[in-house]
Write a protein that holds these residues in place. Structure first.
Motif, PDB file in Angstrom:
ATOM      1  N   UNK A 133       0.821  -1.214   0.000  1.00  0.00           N
ATOM      2  CA  UNK A 133       0.000   0.000   0.000  1.00  0.00           C
ATOM      3  C   UNK A 133       0.852   1.259   0.000  1.00  0.00           C
ATOM      4  N   UNK A 134       1.957   1.246   0.750  1.00  0.00           N
ATOM      5  CA  UNK A 134       2.824   2.425   0.795  1.00  0.00           C
ATOM      6  C   UNK A 134       3.624   2.586  -0.495  1.00  0.00           C
ATOM      7  N   UNK A 135       3.938   1.482  -1.135  1.00  0.00           N
ATOM      8  CA  UNK A 135       4.751   1.550  -2.353  1.00  0.00           C
ATOM      9  C   UNK A 135       3.943   1.985  -3.565  1.00  0.00           C
ATOM     10  N   UNK A 136       2.734   1.445  -3.707  1.00  0.00           N
ATOM     11  CA  UNK A 136       1.989   1.659  -4.946  1.00  0.00           C
ATOM     12  C   UNK A 136       0.758   2.553  -4.790  1.00  0.00           C
ATOM     13  N   UNK A 137       0.037   2.429  -3.685  1.00  0.00           N
ATOM     14  CA  UNK A 137      -1.238   3.129  -3.553  1.00  0.00           C
ATOM     15  C   UNK A 137      -1.065   4.563  -3.058  1.00  0.00           C
ATOM     16  N   UNK A 138      -0.343   4.731  -1.974  1.00  0.00           N
ATOM     17  CA  UNK A 138      -0.196   6.069  -1.386  1.00  0.00           C
ATOM     18  C   UNK A 138       0.460   7.059  -2.352  1.00  0.00           C
ATOM     19  N   UNK A 139       1.585   6.709  -3.014  1.00  0.00           N
ATOM     20  CA  UNK A 139       2.175   7.687  -3.946  1.00  0.00           C
ATOM     21  C   UNK A 139       1.229   8.091  -5.074  1.00  0.00           C
ATOM     22  N   UNK A 140       0.394   7.159  -5.525  1.00  0.00           N
ATOM     23  CA  UNK A 140      -0.507   7.464  -6.646  1.00  0.00           C
ATOM     24  C   UNK A 140      -1.694   8.318  -6.219  1.00  0.00           C
ATOM     25  N   UNK A 141      -2.171   8.141  -4.980  1.00  0.00           N
ATOM     26  CA  UNK A 141      -3.400   8.810  -4.550  1.00  0.00           C
ATOM     27  C   UNK A 141      -3.191   9.729  -3.355  1.00  0.00           C
ATOM     28  N   UNK A 142      -1.976  10.094  -3.045  1.00  0.00           N
ATOM     29  CA  UNK A 142      -1.699  10.914  -1.866  1.00  0.00           C
ATOM     30  C   UNK A 142      -2.519  12.210  -1.888  1.00  0.00           C
ATOM     31  N   UNK A 143      -3.145  12.532  -0.732  1.00  0.00           N
ATOM     32  CA  UNK A 143      -3.907  13.760  -0.602  1.00  0.00           C
ATOM     33  C   UNK A 143      -5.341  13.671  -1.084  1.00  0.00           C
ATOM     34  N   UNK A 144      -5.689  12.574  -1.746  1.00  0.00           N
ATOM     35  CA  UNK A 144      -7.056  12.422  -2.244  1.00  0.00           C
ATOM     36  C   UNK A 144      -7.923  11.695  -1.227  1.00  0.00           C
TER      37      UNK A 144
END
Length: 405
Positions: A133-144
């Protein structure tokens, strides 16, 4: 005419059997409400469009007389300007709730809460969940906000993973996103799961790779070349047929040298069942040669077991290629060793039931009602099977009948 309220007159008020509203003679529309319980609060009454309205100011004495009059005058000024203070208060409260909800719904916060409140208490591989989740999901959707993530957003994220050559990783990440969204839905953070109706991005085939005897011998030799801790781990994988993380996480407290037995506790076993693994002489020889750490782990001096398999496997592959004949071995993964050990014991004549006990399987012969009532330990049979397998491995790697580290 209403009397002008004073601090002294308010303090002298006594509650009665019914609720009372006492008007203030100085500010028209301001009332002090006295409850039968003795609690008192301030309110302003006014009309909007011919309809009566009541605006609550706050409790007395937290809001004193002077403050109540000031707030009442502010509210009445809003009414004169065409603004309903009740509606304004309601809108402000709704905005505050929405702001708080938005903060709870931010993707990186949901990920952190999901890992802390669900993954850690309920799954053994929570670190892998957190990593994905930290590698792929958070960078792509950070702040949303998670509630704003659409099916199209999920497709874009997973397609990017497939395009960079990680189709299986995309499937695993999708599984974690779906699980996290279900958790968020149950907690009221979102109103729908955007993963509903979506399928994993890549088709997967069940692995059936079984290493032959020659490949096992080469991998055994290569494992000896990469050193501690992964070399010893790989050799124990070959000899015991247990799972990678179970071997890597071995503790000295789990070993009984007198009985030559390794007991994997239920909390470390994939199926949550304690599992006793008889140790062959070859396995004991590897274990006894290991260094001792205060950590209690066999393969780590730190607070956690070794986890760098993604870096260790390429080193092992290079060592395999350096062994004569190893350059021609097709792609394989560490879990293939477990399947190969089971297949090898079967070729040596070990009964399927005994093999399943060696591997701590709860399906097959031990599935369903059979698994509930079949409590036989099979220690004698599994010890004989793993000793037989160790002798076979020894014959492969040395031709002398028993595997040595």
């Amino acid at each position: 005419m209403a009397k002008t309220l004073t601090a002294l007159s308010i303090a002298a008020l006594k509650p009665e059997a019914s609720r009372r509203e006492i008007p203030d003679g100085k500010v028209v529309g301001l009332f002090l409400i006295v409850q039968p319980s003795g609690a008192m609060s301030w309110a302003v009454r006014y009309r909007v469009g011919g309809r009566p309205r009541k605006f609550t100011i706050g409790p007395w004495p937290a809001v004193d007389l002077a403050s109540a009059r000031g707030r009442a005058l502010e509210a009445l000024a809003q009414v004169a300007a065409g603004v309903d203070p009740c509606e304004q208060k309601r809108a402000a409260r709704a905005a505050a709730v929405e702001k708080q909800r938005a903060e709870l719904d931010v993707v990186e916060r949901v990920v952190a809460e999901f890992v802390e409140r669900y993954a850690k208490p309920n799954t053994r591989d929570w670190r892998e969940t957190e990593r994905k989740l930290l590698k792929d999901v958070v960078p792509a959707w950070r702040g949303r906000r998670l509630s704003e993530i659409s099916k199209a957003d999920i497709h874009v994220l997973l397609d990017s993973m497939v395009d960079r050559g990680a189709p299986v990783g995309a499937n695993r990440t999708f599984a974690q996103i779906r699980k996290m969204c279900n958790w968020a839905l149950q907690r009221g953070l979102i109103e729908r799961n955007p993963c509903d109706g979506l399928a994993p991005p890549s088709a997967e085939q069940t692995r059936a790779r079984v290493l032959d005897d020659g490949e096992l011998a080469i991998i055994w030799e290569a494992a000896g070349r990469i050193g501690f801790p992964f070399g010893a781990i790989v050799r124990l994988l070959i000899l015991t047929g247990q799972r990678r993380d179970e071997v890597a996480g071995m503790r000295w407290a789990e070993l009984d040298s007198e009985r030559r037995l390794w007991t994997i506790p239920a909390e470390r076993s994939k199926n949550r069942r304690e599992h006793a693994v008889p140790l062959s002489d070859a396995a004991l020889c590897i274990i006894e040669a290991l260094p001792r750490f205060d950590s209690g782990f066999l393969f780590s001096a730190g607070a956690t077991p070794p986890s760098g398999f993604s870096k260790a496997k390429p080193r092992l592959d290079k060592a395999v290629a350096d062994v004569p004949g190893g350059e021609n071995i097709p792609h394989w993964v560490l879990h293939d060793i477990r399947r190969s050990a089971a297949t090898g014991m079967g070729r040596l004549g070990v009964d399927l039931v005994v093999i399943e006990r060696c591997l701590n399987h709860v399906s097959g012969s031990f599935g369903g009602i059979v698994g509930v009532y079949q409590r036989q330990k099979y220690e004698i049979e599994t010890r004989a099977a793993l000793d037989l397998w160790a002798h076979h491995v020894g014959a492969l790697v040395s031709g002398k009948g028993e595997a040595r580290p």
